[in-house]
Design a protein around this motif. Sequence first.
Motif, short mmCIF file in Angstrom:
data_model
loop_
_atom_site.label_atom_id
_atom_site.label_comp_id
_atom_site.label_asym_id
_atom_site.label_seq_id
_atom_site.Cartn_x
_atom_site.Cartn_y
_atom_site.Cartn_z
N PHE A 24 131.40 12.67 -0.13
CA PHE A 24 132.17 13.49 0.85
C PHE A 24 132.50 14.60 -0.78
N TYR A 25 132.05 14.03 -1.74
CA TYR A 25 132.67 15.08 -3.03
C TYR A 25 131.54 16.15 -3.00
N GLU A 26 130.79 15.91 -2.52
CA GLU A 26 129.53 16.85 -1.95
C GLU A 26 129.86 18.33 -1.16
N LEU A 27 130.46 17.30 0.16
CA LEU A 27 130.93 18.12 1.49
C LEU A 27 131.60 19.08 0.94
N SER A 28 132.86 18.01 0.29
CA SER A 28 133.95 18.78 -0.54
C SER A 28 133.86 20.43 -0.93
N ASN A 29 132.84 20.13 -1.83
CA ASN A 29 132.38 21.05 -2.68
C ASN A 29 131.06 22.03 -2.93
N PRO A 30 130.78 22.79 -2.34
CA PRO A 30 129.71 23.02 -1.37
C PRO A 30 128.57 23.75 -2.77
N SER A 31 130.00 24.33 -3.72
CA SER A 31 129.08 25.01 -4.54
C SER A 31 129.05 24.54 -5.86
N ALA A 32 129.28 23.09 -6.35
CA ALA A 32 129.36 22.22 -7.41
C ALA A 32 128.00 22.04 -7.79
N ASP A 33 127.75 21.84 -8.96
CA ASP A 33 126.67 21.28 -9.05
C ASP A 33 126.93 19.88 -8.61
N THR A 34 125.65 19.00 -7.58
CA THR A 34 125.80 18.44 -7.35
C THR A 34 124.41 16.73 -7.97
N THR A 35 124.08 17.13 -9.06
CA THR A 35 123.02 16.14 -9.51
C THR A 35 124.43 15.21 -10.46
#
Length: 88
Positions: A24-35
């Motif tokens: 959910f965090y990854e989908l909510s923040n597409p421009s954030a670093d997902t590592t």
Amino acid sequence: MASIKNLKKDINYVLGDVIEECYFYELSNPSADTTKAQAIIDEAISSFDSLIDRVHASDVENKKAHFKSLKADLESVATGLLEKVNNL
């Protein structure tokens, strides 16, 4: 004493919810670093594997104490992972 089946369901649901929060965090923040989120997911999966291995351990002397410690470990692992997710 709760059944082993319910304990395995609890492990699955709790750690599954942690993984779901990361997605959910990854989908909510597409421009954030997902590592960092992926690292939390990997940690949740390895925790799941180790807890399930401990559930299936057959060389346990005191089963009641063993399963009580498993529930406590699940709670502490889940709390730690959720704190990491909240700090993202």
